[in-house]
Design a protein around this motif. Structure first.
Motif, PDB file in Angstrom:
ATOM      1  N   TYR A 148       0.822  -1.201   0.000  1.00  0.00           N
ATOM      2  CA  TYR A 148       0.000   0.000   0.000  1.00  0.00           C
ATOM      3  C   TYR A 148       0.864   1.261   0.000  1.00  0.00           C
ATOM      4  CZ  TYR A 148      -3.536   3.407   1.367  1.00  0.00           C
ATOM      5  OH  TYR A 148      -4.351   4.503   1.400  1.00  0.00           O
ATOM      6  N   GLN A 149       1.918   1.259   0.825  1.00  0.00           N
ATOM      7  CA  GLN A 149       2.810   2.416   0.870  1.00  0.00           C
ATOM      8  C   GLN A 149       3.463   2.653  -0.493  1.00  0.00           C
ATOM      9  OE1 GLN A 149       3.380   4.563   3.323  1.00  0.00           O
ATOM     10  NE2 GLN A 149       2.044   3.582   4.816  1.00  0.00           N
ATOM     11  N   LYS A 150       3.831   1.567  -1.162  1.00  0.00           N
ATOM     12  CA  LYS A 150       4.439   1.697  -2.489  1.00  0.00           C
ATOM     13  C   LYS A 150       3.445   2.289  -3.478  1.00  0.00           C
ATOM     14  CE  LYS A 150       6.909  -0.898  -6.060  1.00  0.00           C
ATOM     15  NZ  LYS A 150       7.414  -2.232  -6.487  1.00  0.00           N
ATOM     16  N   GLN A 151       2.176   1.843  -3.404  1.00  0.00           N
ATOM     17  CA  GLN A 151       1.151   2.388  -4.288  1.00  0.00           C
ATOM     18  C   GLN A 151       0.922   3.872  -4.022  1.00  0.00           C
ATOM     19  OE1 GLN A 151      -2.179  -0.192  -3.479  1.00  0.00           O
ATOM     20  NE2 GLN A 151      -1.617  -1.653  -5.075  1.00  0.00           N
ATOM     21  N   ILE A 152       0.926   4.254  -2.748  1.00  0.00           N
ATOM     22  CA  ILE A 152       0.737   5.665  -2.399  1.00  0.00           C
ATOM     23  C   ILE A 152       1.891   6.506  -2.941  1.00  0.00           C
ATOM     24  CG2 ILE A 152       0.721   7.298  -0.474  1.00  0.00           C
ATOM     25  CD1 ILE A 152      -1.922   5.968  -0.880  1.00  0.00           C
ATOM     26  N   ILE A 153       3.106   5.997  -2.772  1.00  0.00           N
ATOM     27  CA  ILE A 153       4.280   6.717  -3.265  1.00  0.00           C
ATOM     28  C   ILE A 153       4.215   6.868  -4.778  1.00  0.00           C
ATOM     29  CG2 ILE A 153       6.790   6.593  -3.562  1.00  0.00           C
ATOM     30  CD1 ILE A 153       6.926   5.306  -0.787  1.00  0.00           C
ATOM     31  N   ASN A 154       3.845   5.782  -5.480  1.00  0.00           N
ATOM     32  CA  ASN A 154       3.722   5.835  -6.940  1.00  0.00           C
ATOM     33  C   ASN A 154       2.643   6.823  -7.367  1.00  0.00           C
ATOM     34  OD1 ASN A 154       5.733   3.921  -7.258  1.00  0.00           O
ATOM     35  ND2 ASN A 154       4.313   2.203  -7.412  1.00  0.00           N
ATOM     36  N   LEU A 155       1.529   6.839  -6.625  1.00  0.00           N
ATOM     37  CA  LEU A 155       0.438   7.760  -6.952  1.00  0.00           C
ATOM     38  C   LEU A 155       0.871   9.210  -6.742  1.00  0.00           C
ATOM     39  CD1 LEU A 155      -2.533   8.141  -7.742  1.00  0.00           C
ATOM     40  CD2 LEU A 155      -3.121   7.946  -5.325  1.00  0.00           C
ATOM     41  N   GLU A 156       1.561   9.470  -5.634  1.00  0.00           N
ATOM     42  CA  GLU A 156       2.030  10.827  -5.367  1.00  0.00           C
ATOM     43  C   GLU A 156       3.069  11.263  -6.398  1.00  0.00           C
ATOM     44  OE1 GLU A 156       3.432  10.636  -1.369  1.00  0.00           O
ATOM     45  OE2 GLU A 156       1.441  10.900  -0.474  1.00  0.00           O
ATOM     46  N   ASN A 157       3.964  10.326  -6.770  1.00  0.00           N
ATOM     47  CA  ASN A 157       4.964  10.646  -7.794  1.00  0.00           C
ATOM     48  C   ASN A 157       4.314  10.945  -9.130  1.00  0.00           C
ATOM     49  OD1 ASN A 157       7.060  10.328  -5.984  1.00  0.00           O
ATOM     50  ND2 ASN A 157       7.507   8.228  -6.574  1.00  0.00           N
ATOM     51  N   GLU A 158       3.253  10.168  -9.468  1.00  0.00           N
ATOM     52  CA  GLU A 158       2.556  10.391 -10.727  1.00  0.00           C
ATOM     53  C   GLU A 158       1.862  11.755 -10.716  1.00  0.00           C
ATOM     54  OE1 GLU A 158       1.075   9.707 -14.548  1.00  0.00           O
ATOM     55  OE2 GLU A 158       2.694   8.739 -13.414  1.00  0.00           O
ATOM     56  N   THR A 159       1.282  12.112  -9.573  1.00  0.00           N
ATOM     57  CA  THR A 159       0.629  13.419  -9.454  1.00  0.00           C
ATOM     58  C   THR A 159       1.640  14.544  -9.625  1.00  0.00           C
ATOM     59  OG1 THR A 159      -1.040  12.498  -7.941  1.00  0.00           O
ATOM     60  CG2 THR A 159      -0.757  14.889  -7.957  1.00  0.00           C
ATOM     61  N   LEU A 160       2.784  14.398  -8.961  1.00  0.00           N
ATOM     62  CA  LEU A 160       3.831  15.414  -9.094  1.00  0.00           C
ATOM     63  C   LEU A 160       4.358  15.486 -10.516  1.00  0.00           C
ATOM     64  CD1 LEU A 160       5.846  14.767  -5.797  1.00  0.00           C
ATOM     65  CD2 LEU A 160       4.346  16.700  -6.292  1.00  0.00           C
ATOM     66  N   ARG A 161       4.476  14.323 -11.159  1.00  0.00           N
ATOM     67  CA  ARG A 161       4.976  14.294 -12.538  1.00  0.00           C
ATOM     68  C   ARG A 161       4.004  15.019 -13.469  1.00  0.00           C
ATOM     69  NH1 ARG A 161       4.917  11.522 -17.374  1.00  0.00           N
ATOM     70  NH2 ARG A 161       3.006  10.444 -16.775  1.00  0.00           N
ATOM     71  N   ARG A 162       2.697  14.766 -13.286  1.00  0.00           N
ATOM     72  CA  ARG A 162       1.709  15.423 -14.135  1.00  0.00           C
ATOM     73  C   ARG A 162       1.704  16.927 -13.911  1.00  0.00           C
ATOM     74  NH1 ARG A 162      -3.638  11.443 -13.958  1.00  0.00           N
ATOM     75  NH2 ARG A 162      -2.670   9.673 -15.050  1.00  0.00           N
ATOM     76  N   GLU A 163       1.850  17.333 -12.657  1.00  0.00           N
ATOM     77  CA  GLU A 163       1.905  18.767 -12.378  1.00  0.00           C
ATOM     78  C   GLU A 163       3.133  19.403 -13.016  1.00  0.00           C
ATOM     79  OE1 GLU A 163       1.772  19.065  -8.159  1.00  0.00           O
ATOM     80  OE2 GLU A 163      -0.402  18.691  -8.021  1.00  0.00           O
ATOM     81  N   ALA A 164       4.247  18.684 -12.972  1.00  0.00           N
ATOM     82  CA  ALA A 164       5.476  19.200 -13.592  1.00  0.00           C
ATOM     83  C   ALA A 164       5.327  19.278 -15.108  1.00  0.00           C
ATOM     84  CB  ALA A 164       6.664  18.319 -13.221  1.00  0.00           C
ATOM     85  N   LEU A 165       4.684  18.234 -15.698  1.00  0.00           N
ATOM     86  CA  LEU A 165       4.474  18.232 -17.146  1.00  0.00           C
ATOM     87  C   LEU A 165       3.558  19.373 -17.565  1.00  0.00           C
ATOM     88  CD1 LEU A 165       4.036  14.421 -17.964  1.00  0.00           C
ATOM     89  CD2 LEU A 165       6.086  15.823 -18.084  1.00  0.00           C
ATOM     90  N   GLN A 166       2.507  19.610 -16.750  1.00  0.00           N
ATOM     91  CA  GLN A 166       1.599  20.703 -17.057  1.00  0.00           C
ATOM     92  C   GLN A 166       2.321  22.042 -17.006  1.00  0.00           C
ATOM     93  OE1 GLN A 166      -1.467  20.527 -18.101  1.00  0.00           O
ATOM     94  NE2 GLN A 166      -1.798  22.744 -18.171  1.00  0.00           N
ATOM     95  N   SER A 167       3.187  22.202 -16.020  1.00  0.00           N
ATOM     96  CA  SER A 167       3.957  23.432 -15.893  1.00  0.00           C
ATOM     97  C   SER A 167       4.894  23.610 -17.081  1.00  0.00           C
ATOM     98  CB  SER A 167       4.750  23.414 -14.583  1.00  0.00           C
ATOM     99  OG  SER A 167       5.563  24.562 -14.472  1.00  0.00           O
ATOM    100  N   GLN A 168       5.551  22.502 -17.490  1.00  0.00           N
ATOM    101  CA  GLN A 168       6.450  22.568 -18.647  1.00  0.00           C
ATOM    102  C   GLN A 168       5.674  22.908 -19.910  1.00  0.00           C
ATOM    103  OE1 GLN A 168       9.279  19.308 -19.098  1.00  0.00           O
ATOM    104  NE2 GLN A 168       9.026  18.809 -16.951  1.00  0.00           N
ATOM    105  N   PHE A 169       4.482  22.286 -20.050  1.00  0.00           N
ATOM    106  CA  PHE A 169       3.682  22.527 -21.245  1.00  0.00           C
ATOM    107  C   PHE A 169       3.274  23.995 -21.355  1.00  0.00           C
ATOM    108  CE2 PHE A 169      -0.607  22.737 -23.152  1.00  0.00           C
ATOM    109  CZ  PHE A 169      -0.276  22.348 -24.432  1.00  0.00           C
ATOM    110  N   GLU A 170       2.826  24.566 -20.236  1.00  0.00           N
ATOM    111  CA  GLU A 170       2.434  25.975 -20.248  1.00  0.00           C
ATOM    112  C   GLU A 170       3.618  26.864 -20.598  1.00  0.00           C
ATOM    113  OE1 GLU A 170      -0.548  27.072 -20.068  1.00  0.00           O
ATOM    114  OE2 GLU A 170      -1.401  25.081 -19.712  1.00  0.00           O
ATOM    115  N   SER A 171       4.794  26.491 -20.100  1.00  0.00           N
ATOM    116  CA  SER A 171       6.002  27.263 -20.406  1.00  0.00           C
ATOM    117  C   SER A 171       6.332  27.200 -21.888  1.00  0.00           C
ATOM    118  CB  SER A 171       7.180  26.740 -19.578  1.00  0.00           C
ATOM    119  OG  SER A 171       8.368  27.411 -19.920  1.00  0.00           O
ATOM    120  N   LEU A 172       6.174  26.006 -22.474  1.00  0.00           N
ATOM    121  CA  LEU A 172       6.474  25.843 -23.897  1.00  0.00           C
ATOM    122  C   LEU A 172       5.509  26.657 -24.751  1.00  0.00           C
ATOM    123  CD1 LEU A 172       7.137  21.990 -24.013  1.00  0.00           C
ATOM    124  CD2 LEU A 172       8.826  23.826 -24.053  1.00  0.00           C
TER     125      LEU A 172
END
Length: 350
Positions: A148-172
């Motif tokens: 469960y902890q691994k799934q939570i970590i993966n979910l949080e990492n995926e959320t952070l990754r999407r937020e970072a991608l969205q930020s990069q996309f807006e910058s581009l």
């Protein structure tokens, strides 16, 4: 989220409790099914199976109650709970004691109603089976916690990754829009000076193009039809700038009209071709826009490199490549063969 995880934990606990009960009493089950116990008939056979069912039920209840106890001690579905050594020791100690007490209590009840002689060598007192149940339960809960902890970590990492991608996309996108605006205003300045009578049409098409550019900042993807409508205005602008020295041919399959791509994709590719190639009466530039059979859009042109390269930001194809990688996980393809420069981009099926 927490309630759903708790429900999933107890469903898993039920299944594991059943598996533990069957595993511990597997020799007894085999004996009743295929051994001497299974050769009994009639009422005697019914009593034997009743005894077996009681044994399985007691172990099942013990295991499930221990899962419940360890749920509150180890908090396996609490992502913010830090597990310490004393938590594990407490869980093991309480599990062992609880199994011993409940085991003795449940077998006492069973003995009051049981008419079946106990199997030879069977003991109600605390034996290795209780250790086995305790170890299995605590081990399973710890494994569930780790998963469960691994799934939570993966979910949080995926959320952070999407937020970072969205930020990069807006910058581009913010880099592309000023680039287009700068080139358009430069061309307009030249046109007003050299052909003021056509400036009004140029301004109308420029306003439509700029409106699309501004609106595209609110979107990640647009349809190919929307992009080509914008390109009609954009091509009008650049052909007024280069006249017959530039030709743009379009061959778009209507089947792909609803397919999607990042906004300003085609404009970026045409702008890149204009920037890096000589355009003159002796060397006209031919740009071709077409769709392929493999759900891709291709833009290619004849290569006639400039003697002196224009200074630029260097963000055109690099940013376009990043946009496709970030938004759809696919990259553009670039080829330079037979005096042709060709870029293909994937189209996203609706």
């Amino acid at each position: 989220m927490q309630k759903k995880s708790t429900k999933q934990f107890f469903i898993i606990a039920l299944l594991l409790s059943l598996a533990i009960a069957i595993t511990i009493h597997f020799p007894m089950v085999m004996s009743y099914l295929f051994g001497e116990e299974g050769s009994r008939h009639g009422e005697r056979l019914l009593v034997s199976f009743t005894h077996l069912g009681a044994e399985l039920l007691i172990t099942f209840i013990l295991a499930f109650l221990m899962f419940t106890l360890n749920y509150f001690i180890l908090k396996p579905v609490d992502p913010h709970r830090k597990l310490k050594v004393w938590n594990i020791l407490l869980a093991v100690g309480l599990t062992v004691i609880s199994v011993y007490i409940l085991n003795h209590y449940l077998y006492s009840i069973k003995n009051l109603i049981d008419t079946e002689p106990r199997p030879r060598g069977h003991r109600d007192e605390f034996d290795y089976t209780n250790f086995f149940v305790s170890a299995l339960v605590v081990g399973c809960v710890l494994i569930i916690r780790l998963i469960y902890q691994k799934q939570i970590i993966n979910l949080e990492n995926e959320t952070l990754r999407r937020e970072a991608l969205q930020s990069q996309f807006e910058s581009l996108k913010n880099q592309l829009s000023p680039h287009f605006l700068f080139n358009s205003l430069t061309a307009l300045k030249t046109l007003i000076r050299e052909a003021p009578e056509t400036a009004q049409n140029y301004v109308n098409n420029l306003s439509r193009a700029l409106r699309y550019t501004l609106q595209s900042n609110e979107k990640q993807l647009v349809t190919l039809k929307e992009e080509m409508t914008f390109m009609d205005s954009y091509i009008y602008l650049i052909k007024l700038r280069f006249d017959t020295n530039l030709s743009v041919s379009i061959s778009i399959n209507e089947e792909y009209s609803s397919y999607r791509l990042p906004p300003l994709t085609i404009q970026t590719l045409i702008e890149n071709a204009i920037k890096h190639n000589e355009i003159s009466k002796t060397k006209p530039l031919n740009i071709h826009i077409l769709t392929t059979d493999n759900e891709r859009l291709a833009v290619w042109n004849n290569i006639q490199e400039k003697i002196t390269e224009e200074e630029g930001t260097g963000i055109g194809l690099t940013n376009l490549s990043k946009q496709f990688q970030l938004l759809i996980g696919k990259d553009i393809s670039i080829s330079n063969q037979n005096n042709q420069f060709r870029v293909e981009v994937p189209l996203i099926k609706p």
